[in-house]
Design an enzyme around this catalytic site. Structure first.
Site, short mmCIF file in Angstrom:
data_model
loop_
_atom_site.label_atom_id
_atom_site.label_comp_id
_atom_site.label_asym_id
_atom_site.label_seq_id
_atom_site.Cartn_x
_atom_site.Cartn_y
_atom_site.Cartn_z
N HIS A 187 -6.93 19.22 1.72
CA HIS A 187 -6.90 18.18 0.53
C HIS A 187 -8.04 17.68 0.30
O HIS A 187 -8.94 17.04 1.37
CB HIS A 187 -5.38 17.25 1.25
CG HIS A 187 -5.14 16.32 -0.76
ND1 HIS A 187 -5.31 16.07 -1.65
CD2 HIS A 187 -6.55 15.06 -0.52
CE1 HIS A 187 -5.55 15.01 -2.36
NE2 HIS A 187 -6.16 14.13 -1.86
N ASP B 82 5.76 8.16 -5.33
CA ASP B 82 4.34 8.58 -5.37
C ASP B 82 3.91 8.98 -6.78
O ASP B 82 2.78 7.99 -7.15
CB ASP B 82 3.61 9.38 -4.26
CG ASP B 82 2.48 9.01 -4.27
OD1 ASP B 82 1.98 8.27 -4.62
OD2 ASP B 82 1.43 10.57 -4.84
N ARG C 193 -0.73 2.40 -10.13
CA ARG C 193 -1.75 1.47 -9.15
C ARG C 193 -2.97 2.04 -10.20
O ARG C 193 -4.27 1.13 -10.25
CB ARG C 193 -2.03 2.34 -8.25
CG ARG C 193 -1.02 1.95 -7.24
CD ARG C 193 -1.26 2.55 -5.97
NE ARG C 193 -2.57 3.08 -5.07
CZ ARG C 193 -2.96 4.25 -4.88
NH1 ARG C 193 -2.23 5.08 -4.56
NH2 ARG C 193 -4.44 4.14 -4.22
N SER D 257 -0.14 7.82 -0.09
CA SER D 257 -0.06 8.44 -1.32
C SER D 257 -0.53 9.82 -1.00
O SER D 257 0.55 11.18 -1.39
CB SER D 257 -1.20 8.18 -2.65
OG SER D 257 -0.68 8.73 -3.61
N LYS E 83 2.73 13.28 0.03
CA LYS E 83 2.53 14.68 -0.64
C LYS E 83 2.50 16.13 0.46
O LYS E 83 3.25 17.01 0.48
CB LYS E 83 2.37 14.65 -1.38
CG LYS E 83 2.38 13.52 -3.19
CD LYS E 83 1.70 13.94 -3.89
CE LYS E 83 -0.12 13.95 -4.38
NZ LYS E 83 0.41 12.10 -4.24
#
Length: 433
Positions: A88, A167, A174, A189, A193
């Site tokens: 990620h 999320d 947000r 967040s 995931k």
């Protein structure tokens, strides 16, 4: 008659407002109640602001992450014939690393379930880039994801609606309430995931600099350490690499333009910084997945990664041999003076966005062919009048505002030494975990 709720949202908001820690039970309830619609948007907005201002300790962040995971279902890739390792990135300008990285790591013997997102603002999205390929589709069922991992070894697609739905709801809130910068909320967040994806290892590319969400290296390191700790708490081996995002990554920022550059990398070429980071992250993933003996540099050079790319794209309906979209209008930008040129990443991202490559709202469409192509690298010497960039768009009326942003991105220094050391140096600033 409905059962009474376990807690009161106002009391939870006040607890965090006053600087006290929330209990796991309070956190589990408020996340679940918000997902169910019992806690209103304005109440969760107040709690998110209290978290931004007061922070959370490790136990709170871990409980918050678990609650968001528990709002949906978990995927399970433990039955795959090869270990599943994910990566990620926290996002940046020209960050196309997922495109060559997923097939490269799969070519080296691991499964790569890469559930990716779309761009917003000055940062690009992996799915937007891949959708520039004719026929390619982002939406796959969980069964299709698993089948592709078994047959091909890599998949890049959108996460399903049942993956951490709390999320998805909180992220939109947000974004609208000025609480995006909270490290506890960013970390939970991302990690909710990634943990729910069911991989056996995770490598994080945490960007820092003008084109990243985290501008400061120490804040980026804090975010990386928080996410690595969350992975450890969840039993997910996680490492993080801190990487520079003061300059755009590679020579392109856009959708089809970045696919083209990724294909250059898969063919054994491409910009040196993109190759360096792709290979470095591949080695991190292979180490986590137990495939440390494979050499990703060799898999790029001998064509194995390109072969797997073609199979991966075709498996999702794309035509790997099709021509990529090209813009109907291309405008060159020329250097105004001689010297060594540098490009500020954020303004390059804004330029691409103004050309049509990005979106201001989630529902906006993007132009596949729009974007910025840098014709020289950072730190290179240029002469006055030399073309230094090309602006690509299907809507030429966007050019004037895009040019304004690009002018703000460019600095021409009198000498290379005065270019603040920007150039072919390493993108990698450190490692956590």
């Amino acid at each position: 008659m409905n059962a009474p709720e376990l807690f009161d949202a106002v009391e939870i908001i006040a607890t965090k407002r006053d600087g006290a820690a929330l209990s796991p039970a309070q956190i589990a309830w408020v996340v679940d109640a918000y997902t169910r619609g019992v806690v209103a948007d304005e109440q969760m907005s107040a709690l998110a602001m209290a978290i931004l201002l007061r922070g959370m300790d490790r136990a709170e962040i871990s409980a918050w992450t678990t609650a968001m995971i528990d709002s949906g279902r978990r995927l399970d890739f433990s039955g795959l014939p090869r270990p599943a390792v994910d990566k990620h990135s926290t996002g940046g300008v020209g960050d196309k690393i997922t495109l060559p990285l997923a097939p490269l790591v799969a070519a080296c013997g691991l499964s790569v379930p890469q559930l990716s997102g779309r761009g917003l603002g000055h940062t690009g999205g992996t799915l937007d880039k891949l959708e520039a390929i004719p026929g390619w589709r982002a939406q796959l069922s969980n069964a299709e994801i698993e089948a592709q991992l078994r047959e091909v070894g890599a998949v890049v697609c959108a996460p399903g609606d049942d993956l951490a739905p709390a999320d998805r709801k909180l992220y939109a809130l947000r974004d609208a309430t000025g609480t995006v910068e909270s490290i506890p909320l960013i970390a939970s967040s991302i990690m909710s995931k990634k943990i729910a994806e069911g991989a056996c290892g995770l490598v994080l590319d945490v960007k820092t600099g003008s084109g990243a969400f985290m501008k400061d290296l120490e804040r980026s390191r804090e975010l990386a350490e928080t996410m690595v700790a969350l992975g450890a708490d969840a039993g997910l081996p996680t490492t993080a690499v801190l990487t520079d995002m003061d300059q755009p990554l590679g020579r392109t920022a856009g959708n089809a333009l970045e696919v083209r550059e990724s294909l250059e990398v898969l063919a054994g070429g491409g910009p040196s910084d993109v190759v360096e980071l792709t290979v470095a992250l591949a080695r991190e993933m292979l180490e986590l997945g137990g495939g440390g003996e494979a050499d990703p540099a060799e898999a790029l050079a001998d064509g194995r990664a390109m072969d797997l790319w073609r199979r991966m794209i075709a498996a999702q309906g794309g035509d790997p041999e099709a021509a990529l979209p090209t813009a109907r209008h291309v405008e060159e930008v020329r250097a105004t003076a001689p010297g060594a040129v540098t490009f500020e990443a954020y303004q390059v991202g804004v330029t691409a966005w103004r050309l049509g490559a990005g979106r201001a709202r989630k529902e906006d469409a993007v132009q596949a062919a729009a974007g910025v192509e840098l014709l020289v690298g950072p730190g290179e010497q240029v002469s006055a009048g030399q073309p230094i960039a090309a602006l690509h768009t299907d809507t030429p009326e966007r050019i004037p505002r895009a040019q304004e942003a690009f002018e703000a991105a460019v600095t021409v220094h009198a000498t290379v030494d005065e270019a603040r050391g920007v150039g072919p140096g390493s993108r990698i600033l450190g490692r956590v975990g």
